[in-house]
Design a protein around this motif. Structure first.
Motif, PDB file in Angstrom:
ATOM      1  N   ALA A  28       0.647  -1.397  -0.078  1.00 54.20           N
ATOM      2  CA  ALA A  28       0.026   0.120   0.195  1.00 54.20           C
ATOM      3  C   ALA A  28       0.977   1.377   0.000  1.00 54.20           C
ATOM      4  O   ALA A  28       2.133   1.210   0.453  1.00 54.20           O
ATOM      5  N   GLU A  29       0.162   2.346  -0.584  1.00 52.08           N
ATOM      6  CA  GLU A  29       1.099   3.558  -0.747  1.00 52.08           C
ATOM      7  C   GLU A  29       1.473   4.120   0.446  1.00 52.08           C
ATOM      8  O   GLU A  29       2.485   4.459   0.707  1.00 52.08           O
ATOM      9  N   ALA A  30       0.746   3.937   1.660  1.00 50.82           N
ATOM     10  CA  ALA A  30       1.074   4.467   2.911  1.00 50.82           C
ATOM     11  C   ALA A  30       1.676   3.511   3.960  1.00 50.82           C
ATOM     12  O   ALA A  30       1.984   3.648   5.089  1.00 50.82           O
ATOM     13  N   ALA A  31       2.067   2.192   3.463  1.00 49.89           N
ATOM     14  CA  ALA A  31       2.704   1.283   4.128  1.00 49.89           C
ATOM     15  C   ALA A  31       4.109   1.980   4.425  1.00 49.89           C
ATOM     16  O   ALA A  31       4.782   2.484   3.935  1.00 49.89           O
ATOM     17  N   ARG A  32       4.464   1.506   5.912  1.00 52.62           N
ATOM     18  CA  ARG A  32       5.895   1.865   6.185  1.00 52.62           C
ATOM     19  C   ARG A  32       6.539   0.600   6.228  1.00 52.62           C
ATOM     20  O   ARG A  32       6.142  -0.556   6.823  1.00 52.62           O
ATOM     21  N   PRO A  33       7.950   0.649   5.992  1.00 53.66           N
ATOM     22  CA  PRO A  33       8.848  -0.501   6.268  1.00 53.66           C
ATOM     23  C   PRO A  33       8.678  -0.984   7.500  1.00 53.66           C
ATOM     24  O   PRO A  33       8.516  -0.032   8.693  1.00 53.66           O
ATOM     25  N   GLY A  34       8.953  -2.399   7.684  1.00 54.29           N
ATOM     26  CA  GLY A  34       8.840  -2.820   9.164  1.00 54.29           C
ATOM     27  C   GLY A  34       9.494  -4.273   9.029  1.00 54.29           C
ATOM     28  O   GLY A  34      10.026  -4.936   7.764  1.00 54.29           O
ATOM     29  N   ASP A  35       9.649  -5.002  10.088  1.00 55.41           N
ATOM     30  CA  ASP A  35      10.247  -5.971  10.229  1.00 55.41           C
ATOM     31  C   ASP A  35       9.387  -7.428  10.132  1.00 55.41           C
ATOM     32  O   ASP A  35       8.205  -7.258  10.409  1.00 55.41           O
ATOM     33  N   CYS A  36       9.659  -8.347   9.173  1.00 60.80           N
ATOM     34  CA  CYS A  36       9.025  -9.283   8.969  1.00 60.80           C
ATOM     35  C   CYS A  36       9.778 -10.780   8.906  1.00 60.80           C
ATOM     36  O   CYS A  36      10.870 -10.890   8.285  1.00 60.80           O
ATOM     37  N   LEU A  37       9.579 -11.615   9.944  1.00 63.32           N
ATOM     38  CA  LEU A  37      10.076 -12.697  10.191  1.00 63.32           C
ATOM     39  C   LEU A  37       9.385 -14.102   9.632  1.00 63.32           C
ATOM     40  O   LEU A  37       8.264 -14.243  10.113  1.00 63.32           O
ATOM     41  N   LEU A  38       9.977 -14.672   8.611  1.00 62.73           N
ATOM     42  CA  LEU A  38       9.163 -15.959   7.995  1.00 62.73           C
ATOM     43  C   LEU A  38       9.581 -17.013   8.726  1.00 62.73           C
ATOM     44  O   LEU A  38      10.660 -17.241   8.852  1.00 62.73           O
ATOM     45  N   VAL A  39       8.692 -17.935   8.950  1.00 54.97           N
ATOM     46  CA  VAL A  39       9.000 -19.126   9.632  1.00 54.97           C
ATOM     47  C   VAL A  39       8.426 -20.305   8.874  1.00 54.97           C
ATOM     48  O   VAL A  39       7.360 -20.358   8.662  1.00 54.97           O
ATOM     49  N   ALA A  40       9.329 -21.027   8.231  1.00 59.81           N
ATOM     50  CA  ALA A  40       8.999 -22.280   7.383  1.00 59.81           C
ATOM     51  C   ALA A  40       8.990 -23.600   8.077  1.00 59.81           C
ATOM     52  O   ALA A  40      10.208 -23.772   8.784  1.00 59.81           O
ATOM     53  N   ASP A  41       8.118 -24.262   8.176  1.00 61.87           N
ATOM     54  CA  ASP A  41       8.110 -25.526   8.699  1.00 61.87           C
ATOM     55  C   ASP A  41       8.391 -26.555   7.658  1.00 61.87           C
ATOM     56  O   ASP A  41       7.444 -26.857   6.795  1.00 61.87           O
ATOM     57  N   PHE A  42       9.815 -27.137   7.591  1.00 60.21           N
ATOM     58  CA  PHE A  42      10.043 -28.215   6.589  1.00 60.21           C
ATOM     59  C   PHE A  42      10.411 -29.380   7.586  1.00 60.21           C
ATOM     60  O   PHE A  42      10.939 -30.364   7.044  1.00 60.21           O
ATOM     61  N   ARG A  43       9.386 -29.818   8.469  1.00 57.89           N
ATOM     62  CA  ARG A  43       9.704 -30.890   9.315  1.00 57.89           C
ATOM     63  C   ARG A  43       9.163 -32.211   8.213  1.00 57.89           C
ATOM     64  O   ARG A  43       8.448 -31.798   7.546  1.00 57.89           O
ATOM     65  N   ALA A  84      13.810 -31.547  10.852  1.00 59.80           N
ATOM     66  CA  ALA A  84      14.145 -32.718  11.841  1.00 59.80           C
ATOM     67  C   ALA A  84      15.511 -32.388  12.412  1.00 59.80           C
ATOM     68  O   ALA A  84      15.616 -32.965  13.780  1.00 59.80           O
ATOM     69  N   GLY A  85      16.398 -31.614  11.622  1.00 53.57           N
ATOM     70  CA  GLY A  85      17.477 -31.219  12.553  1.00 53.57           C
ATOM     71  C   GLY A  85      17.626 -29.972  13.083  1.00 53.57           C
ATOM     72  O   GLY A  85      16.649 -29.295  13.471  1.00 53.57           O
ATOM     73  N   ALA A  86      18.659 -29.193  13.017  1.00 51.38           N
ATOM     74  CA  ALA A  86      19.014 -27.762  13.819  1.00 51.38           C
ATOM     75  C   ALA A  86      18.070 -26.941  12.824  1.00 51.38           C
ATOM     76  O   ALA A  86      18.063 -26.940  11.722  1.00 51.38           O
ATOM     77  N   PRO A  87      17.617 -26.020  13.621  1.00 52.42           N
ATOM     78  CA  PRO A  87      16.893 -24.923  12.818  1.00 52.42           C
ATOM     79  C   PRO A  87      17.906 -23.944  11.847  1.00 52.42           C
ATOM     80  O   PRO A  87      19.122 -23.878  12.372  1.00 52.42           O
ATOM     81  N   LEU A  88      17.401 -23.324  10.845  1.00 54.73           N
ATOM     82  CA  LEU A  88      18.336 -22.641   9.960  1.00 54.73           C
ATOM     83  C   LEU A  88      17.646 -21.085  10.102  1.00 54.73           C
ATOM     84  O   LEU A  88      16.580 -21.079   9.870  1.00 54.73           O
ATOM     85  N   ALA A  89      18.667 -20.245  10.579  1.00 58.43           N
ATOM     86  CA  ALA A  89      18.181 -18.853  10.752  1.00 58.43           C
ATOM     87  C   ALA A  89      18.870 -18.079   9.906  1.00 58.43           C
ATOM     88  O   ALA A  89      20.102 -17.951   9.377  1.00 58.43           O
ATOM     89  N   VAL A  90      17.942 -16.706   9.271  1.00 59.14           N
ATOM     90  CA  VAL A  90      18.617 -15.806   8.408  1.00 59.14           C
ATOM     91  C   VAL A  90      18.228 -14.638   8.874  1.00 59.14           C
ATOM     92  O   VAL A  90      17.063 -14.305   9.189  1.00 59.14           O
ATOM     93  N   PRO A  91      19.387 -13.727   9.732  1.00 59.83           N
ATOM     94  CA  PRO A  91      18.809 -12.527  10.413  1.00 59.83           C
ATOM     95  C   PRO A  91      18.031 -11.605   9.615  1.00 59.83           C
ATOM     96  O   PRO A  91      18.045 -11.572   8.328  1.00 59.83           O
ATOM     97  N   LEU A  92      17.328 -10.666  10.140  1.00 60.31           N
ATOM     98  CA  LEU A  92      16.512  -9.615   9.439  1.00 60.31           C
ATOM     99  C   LEU A  92      17.539  -8.780   8.859  1.00 60.31           C
ATOM    100  O   LEU A  92      18.638  -8.340   9.431  1.00 60.31           O
ATOM    101  N   ARG A  93      17.191  -8.311   7.470  1.00 54.40           N
ATOM    102  CA  ARG A  93      18.073  -7.455   6.982  1.00 54.40           C
ATOM    103  C   ARG A  93      17.181  -6.678   5.789  1.00 54.40           C
ATOM    104  O   ARG A  93      16.205  -7.415   5.141  1.00 54.40           O
TER     105      ARG A  93
END
Length: 214
Positions: A28-43, A84-93
């Protein structure tokens, strides 16, 4: 389980996720930038599908659409991928969608390899979500795409806590071949039902019309 097979819809392909940028719901034109963390379930329970694609692939596609939307609005985007193993994280950027997509592909490849090696039991979802607090500041948007199988005894409390601090969005990924009815809530929180048989073009329309993003 066909994770070991090179069949359409069983693997994530970077070029296809990058191309979803053109389908992402317009900010949206009025949208302000914000943080968005995506969580993907690959179990392991996500690594199968009946018609078009694995549930895990459908989850990644929907998250990519949402991530691109946030990225195009100038916000920071990050990833937590569970398997099934350790989670993988990508920091917010800011401008971080290429790293997020690379992380999704790497995590999905690892999940498929573990499933092919016989690791077929889902770790509890509540345990996987415990690491979110260290990844995302307050306030931020959290989008979890999952089948919500093997939730763990603490999932409701975990989602309540996350919702008290963040804008929490849930995508309940299922298969059209399942006979059970998909509920509108997960542990008391509203969820958007996403059928893995739907192509990304249809999902983009759903996200624009019925799912708040940003």
């Amino acid at each position: 389980m066909t994770a070991a097979l090179d069949v359409p819809g069983a693997a994530l392909r970077p070029a296809e996720l990058l191309a979803l940028r053109d389908l992402a719901p317009c900010p949206a034109e009025a949208a302000r930038p914000g943080d968005c963390l995506l969580v993907a379930d690959f179990r392991p329970s996500m690594l199968w599908g009946l018609i078009r694609a694995f549930r895990s692939v459908a989850a990644a596609e929907a998250l990519a659409l949402i991530g691109w939307r946030a990225d195009l609005a100038g916000g920071r985007v990050g990833l937590l991928a569970l398997g099934a193993g350790a989670p993988l994280a990508v920091p917010l950027r800011a401008g971080g969608m290429t790293e997020v997509i690379a992380g999704m592909v790497s995590a999905h490849d690892t999940a498929s390899a573990l499933a092919s090696a016989g690791q077929l039991d889902d770790p509890p979802l509540d345990r996987g979500l415990a690491g979110l607090a260290a990844l995302v500041p307050d306030p931020a948007e959290l989008v979890i795409a999952s089948g919500f199988g093997m939730p763990g005894a603490g999932l409701a409390a975990r989602l309540d806590l996350l919702a008290s601090r963040h804008a929490l969005r849930l995508l309940h990924v299922s298969d059209s071949g399942h006979t059970e009815e998909i509920g509108a809530e997960i542990a008391g929180h509203a969820a958007l039902a996403l059928d893995a048989s739907l192509p990304p073009e249809a999902v983009a329309g759903m996200l624009t019309g019925g799912f708040r993003i940003g």
